[in-house]
Design a protein around this motif. Structure first.
Motif, PDB file in Angstrom:
ATOM      1  N   GLN A 116       0.826  -1.210   0.000  1.00 15.90           N
ATOM      2  CA  GLN A 116       0.000   0.000   0.000  1.00 15.90           C
ATOM      3  C   GLN A 116       0.864   1.265   0.000  1.00 15.90           C
ATOM      4  O   GLN A 116       0.437   2.322  -0.479  1.00 15.90           O
ATOM      5  CB  GLN A 116      -0.937   0.004   1.215  1.00 15.90           C
ATOM      6  CG  GLN A 116      -1.963  -1.121   1.200  1.00 15.90           C
ATOM      7  CD  GLN A 116      -2.862  -1.044  -0.012  1.00 15.90           C
ATOM      8  OE1 GLN A 116      -3.123   0.024  -0.561  1.00 15.90           O
ATOM      9  NE2 GLN A 116      -3.357  -2.205  -0.449  1.00 15.90           N
ATOM     10  N   ARG A 119       1.681   1.925  -3.669  1.00 17.07           N
ATOM     11  CA  ARG A 119       0.470   2.414  -4.340  1.00 17.07           C
ATOM     12  C   ARG A 119       0.183   3.860  -3.941  1.00 17.07           C
ATOM     13  O   ARG A 119      -0.222   4.686  -4.769  1.00 17.07           O
ATOM     14  CB  ARG A 119      -0.710   1.516  -3.969  1.00 17.07           C
ATOM     15  CG  ARG A 119      -2.022   1.904  -4.645  1.00 17.07           C
ATOM     16  CD  ARG A 119      -3.072   0.821  -4.439  1.00 17.07           C
ATOM     17  NE  ARG A 119      -4.360   1.261  -4.956  1.00 17.07           N
ATOM     18  CZ  ARG A 119      -5.306   1.844  -4.238  1.00 17.07           C
ATOM     19  NH1 ARG A 119      -5.112   2.056  -2.952  1.00 17.07           N
ATOM     20  NH2 ARG A 119      -6.448   2.213  -4.791  1.00 17.07           N
ATOM     21  N   PHE A 120       0.398   4.159  -2.663  1.00 20.68           N
ATOM     22  CA  PHE A 120       0.160   5.514  -2.170  1.00 20.68           C
ATOM     23  C   PHE A 120       1.099   6.505  -2.853  1.00 20.68           C
ATOM     24  O   PHE A 120       0.678   7.602  -3.276  1.00 20.68           O
ATOM     25  CB  PHE A 120       0.341   5.544  -0.653  1.00 20.68           C
ATOM     26  CG  PHE A 120       0.320   6.923  -0.055  1.00 20.68           C
ATOM     27  CD1 PHE A 120      -0.839   7.668  -0.045  1.00 20.68           C
ATOM     28  CD2 PHE A 120       1.479   7.490   0.467  1.00 20.68           C
ATOM     29  CE1 PHE A 120      -0.867   8.946   0.493  1.00 20.68           C
ATOM     30  CE2 PHE A 120       1.462   8.757   1.000  1.00 20.68           C
ATOM     31  CZ  PHE A 120       0.283   9.491   1.010  1.00 20.68           C
ATOM     32  N   GLN A 123      -0.092   7.144  -6.431  1.00 19.01           N
ATOM     33  CA  GLN A 123      -1.237   8.057  -6.479  1.00 19.01           C
ATOM     34  C   GLN A 123      -0.813   9.477  -6.139  1.00 19.01           C
ATOM     35  O   GLN A 123      -1.356  10.457  -6.689  1.00 19.01           O
ATOM     36  CB  GLN A 123      -2.327   7.581  -5.504  1.00 19.01           C
ATOM     37  CG  GLN A 123      -2.987   6.277  -5.890  1.00 19.01           C
ATOM     38  CD  GLN A 123      -3.764   6.399  -7.195  1.00 19.01           C
ATOM     39  OE1 GLN A 123      -4.233   7.495  -7.577  1.00 19.01           O
ATOM     40  NE2 GLN A 123      -3.883   5.286  -7.915  1.00 19.01           N
ATOM     41  N   GLU A 166      -8.969   8.692  -5.570  1.00 16.92           N
ATOM     42  CA  GLU A 166      -8.129   7.494  -5.557  1.00 16.92           C
ATOM     43  C   GLU A 166      -6.971   7.650  -4.579  1.00 16.92           C
ATOM     44  O   GLU A 166      -6.574   6.704  -3.879  1.00 16.92           O
ATOM     45  CB  GLU A 166      -7.587   7.224  -6.966  1.00 16.92           C
ATOM     46  CG  GLU A 166      -8.636   6.768  -7.965  1.00 16.92           C
ATOM     47  CD  GLU A 166      -9.248   5.433  -7.557  1.00 16.92           C
ATOM     48  OE1 GLU A 166      -8.499   4.562  -7.084  1.00 16.92           O
ATOM     49  OE2 GLU A 166     -10.483   5.281  -7.708  1.00 16.92           O
ATOM     50  N   SER A 170      -6.049   5.349  -1.357  1.00 15.48           N
ATOM     51  CA  SER A 170      -4.707   4.770  -1.136  1.00 15.48           C
ATOM     52  C   SER A 170      -4.114   5.245   0.194  1.00 15.48           C
ATOM     53  O   SER A 170      -3.399   4.499   0.871  1.00 15.48           O
ATOM     54  CB  SER A 170      -3.774   5.129  -2.291  1.00 15.48           C
ATOM     55  OG  SER A 170      -3.526   6.527  -2.313  1.00 15.48           O
ATOM     56  N   SER A 173      -5.748   3.223   2.913  1.00 15.02           N
ATOM     57  CA  SER A 173      -5.198   1.855   2.885  1.00 15.02           C
ATOM     58  C   SER A 173      -3.781   1.832   3.454  1.00 15.02           C
ATOM     59  O   SER A 173      -3.402   0.911   4.200  1.00 15.02           O
ATOM     60  CB  SER A 173      -5.193   1.322   1.457  1.00 15.02           C
ATOM     61  OG  SER A 173      -6.502   1.257   0.934  1.00 15.02           O
ATOM     62  N   TYR A 174      -3.020   2.873   3.100  1.00 13.42           N
ATOM     63  CA  TYR A 174      -1.643   2.980   3.596  1.00 13.42           C
ATOM     64  C   TYR A 174      -1.616   3.115   5.125  1.00 13.42           C
ATOM     65  O   TYR A 174      -0.830   2.458   5.817  1.00 13.42           O
ATOM     66  CB  TYR A 174      -0.969   4.174   2.932  1.00 13.42           C
ATOM     67  CG  TYR A 174       0.353   4.573   3.546  1.00 13.42           C
ATOM     68  CD1 TYR A 174       1.484   3.803   3.375  1.00 13.42           C
ATOM     69  CD2 TYR A 174       0.456   5.744   4.304  1.00 13.42           C
ATOM     70  CE1 TYR A 174       2.696   4.179   3.938  1.00 13.42           C
ATOM     71  CE2 TYR A 174       1.654   6.132   4.864  1.00 13.42           C
ATOM     72  CZ  TYR A 174       2.771   5.334   4.678  1.00 13.42           C
ATOM     73  OH  TYR A 174       3.960   5.705   5.241  1.00 13.42           O
TER      74      TYR A 174
END
Length: 430
Positions: A116, A119-120, A123, A166, A170, A173-174
């Motif tokens: 995550q 992904r962060f 984004q 988004e 993220s 989630s992070y």
């Protein structure tokens, strides 16, 4: 004997101190590890919470600055002269600075290794590109001071909103995965502390058992030294002083026959004979106290029964002895210790208790049980154990019992008599 006993006591104290020192070291090490774990958990949790709060606040400020810039742009294009071009572009600049700040925060975090986290950052990069793109379109509109690029601006803003949504997902989630990572670390840390606690407890138990074994061994050695010295002194008295007193009595009897016509001399010699016999009897009693020879001829039950009968004949103390529930045999060394304990208890009752009745109950099941009780004046148990008032030797009795792995339970108070229960283990072969 005193020197050997003192040497053994010194060894016991030294060994006890060494083992207690080890126990203190184990406790200190565990306390240090536990305290370090608590500090680490608190500090890590605080830092992570602060980081997450900063990320959320910076993310909100990015959105606010972009929307402020959009509102200011619309007002500027509508002819509001109070709004300057620089103020509008400054909002996008602030948004970019907040993104750089978020990048620095996450770069210094261990959580970037997480899925995550990657992904962060992706984004976040897209969000930064989106703002740069909006800034270019806005700058073009400001230069022309017209709304000709309205569709491009709308598309860019719409794209920013989608990317920002988004990005927020993220971010959440992070943060969630970072918290889960912290929880796993705390769980591992608590597991490690728990394991260290178990190991520490095992070490402490082993050290305590070692301390108990050492005390018993040293007590046992002390008793063996004392017993061997008692035997040696008893033999010296028997072979030396006892033989001389017997010779004095024998020669006085011979001389008494030779001087039977001389009444004065015969009377003096007769008195010498009686004194030598009394001295010999006293020596015999001392020898028996030092090394109970009665145990060589009889078992512990018969020996105690004869001892109690002798006390009942010569003293004012009425002593009852009951061994109906005792069976089997005991090791001779334990019989000697048990006999001496009874002898010392009876001696204490006669000397200190002012008692008229006392009882001894000897029984055996899985252990040998000795119960002694008198109706004397009693005493303060705790004070006596500390100071050993009047030389009653209770600590000596307790040491004797502990030297053979036994236990004592004393019940007494002033004016309520004295009672003691003693448990002694039995060798399974007996």
């Amino acid at each position: 004997m005193a020197l050997l006993t003192n040497a053994l006591k010194y060894m016991r104290i030294k060994k006890n101190f060494f083992i207690k020192q080890k126990i203190v070291i184990v406790l200190l090490l565990f306390s240090f590890v536990a305290f370090a774990g608590i500090i680490y958990t608190f500090q890590t949790s605080s830092n992570l919470d602060a980081q997450h709060i900063q990320l959320v606040e910076s993310s909100e400020k990015i959105e606010i600055e972009v929307f402020n810039a959009r509102i200011m742009l619309d007002e500027f294009l509508d002819g509001d002269t109070s709004i300057k071009k620089g103020s509008i572009l400054e909002c996008y600049g602030k948004a970019n600075n907040y993104i750089k700040g978020i990048g620095l925060i996450t770069t210094n975090s261990d959580s970037l290794k997480l899925d995550q986290g990657n992904r962060f950052l992706y984004q976040l990069t897209k969000l930064d590109s989106s703002i740069v793109e909006i800034k270019k379109i806005v700058q073009l509109s400001l230069n022309k001071r017209q709304q000709g690029n309205d569709s491009s601006l709308l598309n860019s803003n719409r794209n920013f909103i989608l990317i920002f949504n988004e990005y927020e997902k993220s971010l959440h989630s992070y943060i969630s995965e970072s918290n889960n990572l912290l929880k796993r670390k705390i769980f591992i840390l608590l597991t490690a502390v728990f394991i260290i606690l178990i190991i520490s407890l095992i070490l402490i138990v082993r050290l305590m058992n070692s301390l108990i074994r050492t005390n018993r061994e040293l007590l046992r050695n002390t008793m063996k030294v004392e017993q061997s010295e008692r035997k040696r002194i008893a033999m010296d008295l028997h072979d030396g002083l006892g033989a001389m007193l017997s010779s004095v009595g024998l020669y006085s009897k011979i001389l008494e026959k030779e001087f039977k016509d001389n009444k004065q001399a015969s009377s003096n010699l007769n008195q010498i004979t009686q004194l030598s016999n009394q001295a010999l009897q006293t020596v015999s009693e001392v020898i028996n106290n030092l090394n109970p020879s009665i145990l060589k001829r009889h078992n512990i039950v018969e020996s105690l029964d004869r001892f109690c009968s002798r006390i009942n004949k010569v003293g004012n103390l009425k002593l009852q002895f009951n061994a109906d529930e005792f069976f089997g045999k005991m090791d001779k060394s334990r019989e000697v210790i048990l006999y001496r304990i009874c002898s010392e208890l009876i001696n204490n009752t006669i000397k200190h208790a002012n008692a008229t009745k006392a009882s001894i109950v000897l029984s055996r099941t899985t252990k040998v049980m000795l119960k002694y009780q008198d109706n004397g004046i009693g005493f303060n148990r705790d004070e006596l154990l500390v100071s050993d008032i009047n030389g009653m030797g209770l600590t000596n009795i307790i040491d004797r019992v502990e030297s053979i792995g036994g236990q004592c339970l004393i019940d007494t108070s002033k004016g309520n008599g004295f009672a003691i229960s003693i448990e002694i283990g039995i060798d399974k072969r007996q």
